[in-house]
Scaffold this active site. Sequence first.
Site, short mmCIF file in Angstrom:
data_model
loop_
_atom_site.label_atom_id
_atom_site.label_comp_id
_atom_site.label_asym_id
_atom_site.label_seq_id
_atom_site.Cartn_x
_atom_site.Cartn_y
_atom_site.Cartn_z
N ASP A 116 9.31 2.95 1.31
CA ASP A 116 8.10 3.62 1.79
C ASP A 116 8.06 3.43 3.30
O ASP A 116 7.70 2.36 3.80
CB ASP A 116 6.88 3.01 1.11
CG ASP A 116 5.56 3.59 1.63
OD1 ASP A 116 5.55 4.23 2.69
OD2 ASP A 116 4.53 3.38 0.95
N PHE A 173 0.87 -1.18 0.00
CA PHE A 173 0.00 0.00 0.00
C PHE A 173 0.90 1.23 0.00
O PHE A 173 1.74 1.39 0.88
CB PHE A 173 -0.91 0.02 1.23
CG PHE A 173 -1.90 1.16 1.19
CD1 PHE A 173 -3.12 1.00 0.56
CD2 PHE A 173 -1.61 2.37 1.79
CE1 PHE A 173 -4.04 2.04 0.52
CE2 PHE A 173 -2.52 3.42 1.75
CZ PHE A 173 -3.74 3.25 1.12
N LYS A 195 2.73 10.47 8.19
CA LYS A 195 2.07 10.00 9.40
C LYS A 195 2.66 10.61 10.67
O LYS A 195 2.39 11.74 11.00
CB LYS A 195 2.05 8.48 9.43
CG LYS A 195 1.06 7.86 8.42
CD LYS A 195 0.86 6.39 8.66
CE LYS A 195 -0.13 5.75 7.68
NZ LYS A 195 -1.51 6.16 7.87
#
Length: 404
Positions: free
Chosen positions: A225, A140, A254
């Site tokens: 990532d 993802f 985040k």
Amino acid sequence: MEKPISVTRSNFNDWMVPVFAPANFIPVRGEGSRIWDQENKEYIDFAGGIAVNALGHAHPVAVNALTEQAKKLWHVGNGYTNEPVLRLAKQLTENTFADKVFFCNSGAEANEAALKLARKVGLDSGVAGKSGIVAFKNAFHGRTLFTVSAGGQPKYSQDFAPLPNGINHVAFNDLDAAKAVINEQTCAVIVEPIQGEGGVIPADIEFLKGLRALCDEFGALLIFDEVQTGVGRTGSLYAYMNTGVIPDVLTTAKALGGGFPVGAMLTTDKFALHFSVGTHGTTYGGNPLASAVAGAVFEFINTPEVLEGVKHRHQYFLDALNTLNAEHQIFEEIRGQGLLIGCVLQAEYAGKAKDITTWAGEEGLLALIAGPDVVRFTPSLIIPEQDIDEGIARLKRALAKLAK
């Protein structure tokens, strides 16, 4: 002054585009690792805003940074720089492999920038057709059209065809599968050190080392990532530091802002120079408010006390979860690093992760899923042990409903 508009959960269905299915309660206040809803019901927060609220809710470090900067300068646009963003760039480059930083607003934007940079480097290489991207099944990387195409979960991309092409998905942790597709036409390999949304699945270190070697052999960028694993989540500042593998590009978001939207792409001078004025951009990225908060949060987390504390809390969580599981026998496996923890359900409870998080909410616990069969926890990096204990007690009550 007019009273605020009164709202209830049903108003979400009335006014919001239905791409989410939020819980039946509305949180209105948070402090530390606890929040309260409109009815003043208290919840222990093991979700952390999906690995975002690294210092919990309303931490003084973040609050003070935001309020102080709010009195000075909010936004100037990308025609100017500002002091907070330069300080944040220095923090990131001094504490990682990187020389240069591009700031944006989210993890998807950071990954978009990374993939665009890789395509530009491939174009500039002079090798015909060097635009291929290798990604991994179950990954993802975001919800933009480019990043959702790079993600290896068709359920997120299949409705939006035609998708950007030149992206090849192979099995995660399968180095032979990667070897079969990485070649001279590959401009980048993008990988998560731990597949978060895909089930909290750590990458094997030998797999990552093999990808590094393949990228070196064929002149491809290795992109890590670290949107979910970054800024202390695994007990190191970034997860690549646990592996002995240094990427060419790293994406982070985040936890970087502790709840304030901010993302970044980190890279070296060698590759940063392929982006020139006008080749990429953003309006809000690196604005003073986000940068001031991120700088304060980053400084607080990047200490031995906090990072070692994450490792301690990992073991504390594992011990508590294993004790709980010994009684209920619901989890087949508990995996992850630091405070990114995935509990894999036994086959007889397949597909029940969402039910468990719903029941947990009823018992006063916020938790996440990572696919239909994995319950995921990404709490504050400084969650007190007593809150872990109370959260586990509430989880136990939720699991008792599943057992019935």
